[in-house]
Design a protein around this motif. Structure first.
Motif, short mmCIF file in Angstrom:
data_model
loop_
_atom_site.label_atom_id
_atom_site.label_comp_id
_atom_site.label_asym_id
_atom_site.label_seq_id
_atom_site.Cartn_x
_atom_site.Cartn_y
_atom_site.Cartn_z
N LEU A 152 0.81 -1.08 0.10
CA LEU A 152 0.03 -0.11 -0.10
C LEU A 152 0.87 1.06 0.08
O LEU A 152 1.88 1.20 0.60
CB LEU A 152 -1.10 0.08 1.31
CG LEU A 152 -1.61 -1.20 1.64
CD1 LEU A 152 -2.66 -1.00 2.81
CD2 LEU A 152 -2.66 -1.52 0.17
N VAL A 153 0.63 2.23 -0.83
CA VAL A 153 1.41 3.38 -1.07
C VAL A 153 0.80 4.68 -0.37
O VAL A 153 -0.42 5.06 -0.91
CB VAL A 153 1.87 3.61 -2.54
CG1 VAL A 153 2.83 4.76 -2.56
CG2 VAL A 153 2.79 2.29 -2.87
N TYR A 154 1.26 5.32 0.52
CA TYR A 154 0.56 6.68 0.92
C TYR A 154 1.23 7.90 0.52
O TYR A 154 2.83 7.70 0.47
CB TYR A 154 1.00 6.61 2.51
CG TYR A 154 0.52 8.00 3.13
CD1 TYR A 154 -0.57 8.72 2.59
CD2 TYR A 154 1.46 8.69 3.95
CE1 TYR A 154 -1.11 9.86 3.30
CE2 TYR A 154 0.98 9.98 4.63
CZ TYR A 154 -0.16 10.47 4.23
OH TYR A 154 -0.34 11.56 4.74
N GLU A 155 0.64 8.61 -0.17
CA GLU A 155 1.35 9.79 -0.88
C GLU A 155 0.85 11.17 0.17
O GLU A 155 -0.18 11.47 -0.21
CB GLU A 155 0.92 10.13 -2.31
CG GLU A 155 1.56 8.88 -3.12
CD GLU A 155 0.97 9.34 -4.60
OE1 GLU A 155 1.38 10.65 -5.10
OE2 GLU A 155 0.62 8.52 -5.36
N PRO A 156 1.83 11.58 1.27
CA PRO A 156 1.44 12.67 2.02
C PRO A 156 1.38 13.74 1.14
O PRO A 156 1.81 14.06 0.21
CB PRO A 156 2.50 12.57 2.83
CG PRO A 156 3.84 11.94 2.01
CD PRO A 156 3.44 10.92 1.31
N PRO A 157 0.45 14.68 1.76
CA PRO A 157 0.51 15.98 0.84
C PRO A 157 1.58 16.76 0.93
O PRO A 157 2.67 16.89 1.63
CB PRO A 157 -0.23 16.93 2.19
CG PRO A 157 -1.09 15.85 2.98
CD PRO A 157 -0.08 14.71 2.89
N ARG A 158 1.76 17.13 -0.39
CA ARG A 158 3.03 17.84 -1.04
C ARG A 158 2.98 18.32 -2.55
O ARG A 158 2.44 17.62 -3.06
CB ARG A 158 4.31 16.65 -1.13
CG ARG A 158 5.51 17.30 -1.65
CD ARG A 158 6.34 17.83 -0.96
NE ARG A 158 6.95 17.15 0.09
CZ ARG A 158 7.89 17.78 0.89
NH1 ARG A 158 8.32 19.14 0.79
NH2 ARG A 158 8.82 16.98 1.72
N ASP A 159 3.16 19.63 -2.56
CA ASP A 159 3.31 20.37 -3.68
C ASP A 159 4.46 20.61 -4.32
O ASP A 159 4.82 20.34 -5.74
CB ASP A 159 2.35 21.72 -3.41
CG ASP A 159 0.77 21.48 -3.53
OD1 ASP A 159 0.60 20.11 -3.56
OD2 ASP A 159 -0.06 22.30 -3.64
N GLY A 160 5.46 20.85 -3.42
CA GLY A 160 6.73 21.24 -3.85
C GLY A 160 7.99 21.14 -2.71
O GLY A 160 7.73 20.62 -1.82
N PRO A 161 9.11 21.62 -3.30
CA PRO A 161 10.15 21.33 -2.03
C PRO A 161 10.14 22.21 -0.96
O PRO A 161 9.38 23.17 -0.86
CB PRO A 161 11.41 21.87 -3.07
CG PRO A 161 11.09 22.75 -3.96
CD PRO A 161 9.45 22.49 -4.19
N THR A 162 10.69 21.55 0.15
CA THR A 162 10.62 22.13 1.39
C THR A 162 11.58 23.36 1.40
O THR A 162 12.80 23.10 1.15
CB THR A 162 10.89 21.21 2.61
OG1 THR A 162 10.04 20.01 2.64
CG2 THR A 162 10.99 21.88 3.96
N LEU A 163 10.96 24.58 1.84
CA LEU A 163 12.03 25.75 2.01
C LEU A 163 12.32 25.83 3.35
O LEU A 163 13.40 26.36 3.71
CB LEU A 163 11.20 26.85 1.42
CG LEU A 163 10.80 27.16 0.12
CD1 LEU A 163 9.91 28.20 -0.37
CD2 LEU A 163 11.77 26.57 -0.93
N TRP A 164 11.51 25.54 4.36
CA TRP A 164 11.84 25.52 5.69
C TRP A 164 10.70 24.64 6.34
O TRP A 164 9.76 24.37 5.87
CB TRP A 164 12.08 26.75 6.32
CG TRP A 164 10.87 27.69 6.22
CD1 TRP A 164 11.13 28.73 5.28
CD2 TRP A 164 9.84 27.94 7.09
NE1 TRP A 164 9.75 29.76 5.41
CE2 TRP A 164 9.03 28.95 6.24
CE3 TRP A 164 9.17 27.28 8.04
CZ2 TRP A 164 7.75 29.53 6.81
CZ3 TRP A 164 8.01 27.54 8.48
CH2 TRP A 164 7.32 28.83 7.99
N GLU A 165 11.08 24.27 7.51
CA GLU A 165 10.16 23.46 8.51
C GLU A 165 10.32 23.81 9.76
O GLU A 165 11.42 24.06 10.46
CB GLU A 165 10.09 22.13 8.10
CG GLU A 165 11.54 21.45 8.31
CD GLU A 165 11.72 19.77 7.85
OE1 GLU A 165 10.51 19.17 7.66
OE2 GLU A 165 12.64 19.27 7.65
#
Length: 645
Positions: free
Chosen positions: A435-448
């Protein structure tokens, strides 16, 4: 040496189960445990209390349409008694209260069957209950239900619920008005003149001993009084009948001395977890069995070894689940249940080109619902496990029925749901494959900021005020359980709100664990605005940036987001008023999980310095606020789909 077997003595007003190790006295027909004789002590229960206030099932309910989470307390007293099994190996008793229309408005519209079981050679007894609401019965609301045992205050002074959460406890008398000072709510008191001077100046609050379902397996009390040390333990071997999944927090033991087995409550969640039944809604559910385990020392050993023995017994009970002895046809045996297994992977191209094994993920079956609905699901059964380092999971002994498979993965935001309904059947294994989970993501991480683990535990939790100390939590990993931490924010930030600079600040030191209100000199409160300052070397003005806001808790709050303009009349994003979980007041580090995603047009951002303003605008009490789990700013989607930052 083997005991002589289980004996049953049915009297006019009492029923007594005795297996030669302990003797349990239950009111007839009420089904209230009035006496518990063990190891030379004539009654472990609170003999100073009325007999109905010693060992009992209770619930809180209300009429349909009622507001809030307060209702009618019902210490469930049965009206009929029946012997289900009686032989030397086992006794099972049933105490029932059946509902009819003549009771409408006065009694919760449920048929309730309370069961008690004693086995040969067992140092304890079991209890479970079956609740049933029939079609066309009145609509109603259930707030909470549980099993409560109140022990002798002259004997049980030491409480244990984890290796690092145990201590000598104050007496209930220490909470009397002339010995204590009530704090911001009645459950919390400052002990000003306790009978034992060692407790003077401490805070006592039952919520400081809450525990997540997944960790709430055994807790109880130790009596060190003569003739020998004795332990009273409440063991819950399975969470399948508990509401709202493995992270739901419930009360355990607290001053009384009291031991609780909470099957359902709205604590740390609020009205979202009320059970609301319609007039045409049939429902039936089995709660338990739980095990009341007694142990003792005969050779003058360390009384704390009783805790170690209780943990060993807990492991035995967990291994023995589902139990084979309950007679009720509503409790399926192992061969009447199914199993589900598979492997969970995470697909996030900005983290890794390949799918990542979901190590340590929580995977569970719960009644069909929306993504993430398991944490608000209250009427059905849930079955959870954790994946291994390869993402493999196996969920065993699942009751037959319809389920969705849900999951969440520490280190990644959001929730997974397998969209096809799964129906485990008796004796069969279902293998789900990968089973493959695709977590919310649009673009690269700029900071966290933070760690996506559904709690605020990684952020800065201050020391408590010196006048509000619980000694157990001094220099403790659960330091957030101290009373009054909400007041520390204004003390630490007297002249302005929190400012966090990406790349300079450290969220373990510079991000307060809760965005609370600020108390003003006139004893009113005001909302707070936190700032996140960050630099961008370049800006795609035509692109869209994404701000991910994962919240670990919210109470009567509104989260507003503004970008580079703190005075903008309309925020870029508003959550609206959310949450009723009261986590800040109840010393939790999370309540219900929320995930918001705010689009930031590139033309609102600057090359160089930028500021995001996070405003919690509601401000009528000290307990309103938000706990953040994790915040991330993503750049516009990369033109190269396989590119990683």
């Amino acid at each position: 040496m083997s005991s002589p077997g289980v004996q049953l003595d049915v009297q006019d007003k009492y029923v007594v189960m005795d297996n030669g190790i302990l003797q349990v006295t239950i009111s007839n027909p009420g089904g209230i445990v009035t006496g518990l004789q063990y190891n030379g002590i004539d009654n472990l229960l609170a003999v100073e209390n009325d007999e109905t206030d010693r060992g009992y099932w209770d619930l809180v309910w209300n009429l349909a349409g009622s507001k809030g989470t307060k209702g009618k307390f019902d210490r469930i007293e049965a009206t009929s008694f029946k012997v289900i099994v009686e032989n030397e190996e086992q006794v099972e008793l049933s105490f029932t209260r059946m509902w009819d229309s003549s009771q409408e408005g006065r009694v919760v519209p449920l048929n309730i069957d309370k069961r008690f079981v004693m086995l040969r050679n067992s140092s304890g007894f079991y209890t479970y209950a079956i609740y049933e609401h029939l079609e066309e019965w009145p609509a109603f609301i259930l707030d909470r239900f549980r099993v409560a045992f109140k022990l002798r205050k002259d004997k049980f002074h030491y409480m244990a619920m984890a290796d690092n959460r145990q201590r000598c406890m104050p007496l209930p008398d220490d909470r009397l008005p002339y010995r204590s000072q009530t704090l911001a709510y009645p459950e919390a008191v400052l002990l000003v003149d306790p009978l034992e001077p060692e407790f003077r100046g401490e805070v006592d609050d039952k919520y400081q001993y809450s525990c997540e379902n997944k960790d709430n397996r055994v807790h109880g009390w130790i009596c060190t009084e003569p003739p020998v040390p004795v332990g009273f333990w409440q063991i819950t071997p399975s969470d399948e009948f508990r509401s709202a999944g493995p992270l739901k927090q419930n009360l355990t033991s607290h001053v009384g001395p009291t031991a609780l087995a909470v099957m359902h409550s709205v604590h740390y969640s609020g009205e979202d977890l009320l059970l609301k039944f319609g007039t045409n809604e049939p429902w039936k559910k089995v709660f338990g069995p739980i095990f009341i385990y007694l142990n003792s020392l005969s050779n003058g050993g360390d009384p704390l070894s009783l805790w170690e023995d209780a943990k060993e017994q807990m492991a035995i009970e967990v291994e023995g689940w589902p139990y084979t002895f309950p007679v009720s046809e509503d409790f399926p045996q192992s061969d009447q249940r199914g199993n589900v297994s598979g492997t969970l992977l995470v697909k996030d191209r900005y983290v890794h080109d390949d799918n990542i094994p979901a190590n340590g993920a929580y995977v569970g079956l719960a009644p069909p619902g929306d993504v993430g609905s398991w944490q608000r699901e209250v009427k059905g059964y849930q079955f959870w496990t954790k994946t291994d380092e390869d993402g493999y999971f196996c969920i065993n002994n699942i009751r037959t029925g319809d389920y969705n498979l849900y999951a969440w993965v520490p280190g990644f935001i959001g929730d997974y749901r397998y969209d096809v309904i799964i129906t485990p059947t008796a004796g069969y294994d279902i293998y789900m494959g990968d089973l493959v989970y695709e977590p919310p993501r649009d673009g690269p991480t700029l900071w966290e900021i933070g760690i996506p683990d559904r709690t605020a535990a990684e952020f800065y939790v201050p020391d408590p005020s010196p006048v509000y100390i619980n000694k157990l939590y001094v220099n403790h990993q659960d330091r957030f359980r101290q009373y009054g931490l909400w007041e520390r924010y204004a003390e630490l930030y007297p002249d302005g709100d929190l400012v966090y600079t990406v790349g300079v600040s450290d969220y373990t030191k510079d991000w307060f664990f809760a965005q609370v209100t600020r108390k003003k000199d006139d004893n009113t409160y005001q909302g707070t605005t936190w700032q996140i300052k960050f630099k961008l070397d370049c800006v795609d003005e035509s692109g869209t940036y994404k701000l991910r806001l994962a919240l670990a808790s919210a109470h009567a709050s509104e989260l507003q987001v503004r970008v580079n303009d703190p005075d903008a009349i309309s925020p870029l994003f508003s959550s609206g008023q959310i949450g009723k979980d009261n986590t800040i007041a109840r010393h939790g580090i999370h309540g219900l999980y929320w995930l918001y995603n705010a689009d930031i047009p590139g033309n609102l951002l600057y090359e160089g310095e930028n500021t995001i303003f996070l405003t919690q605008s509601k401000s009528t009490s000290p307990f309103q606020g938000i706990m953040y789990d994790y915040i991330r700013l993503e750049g516009p989607p990369s033109s190269d789909e396989n590119k990683r930052p």
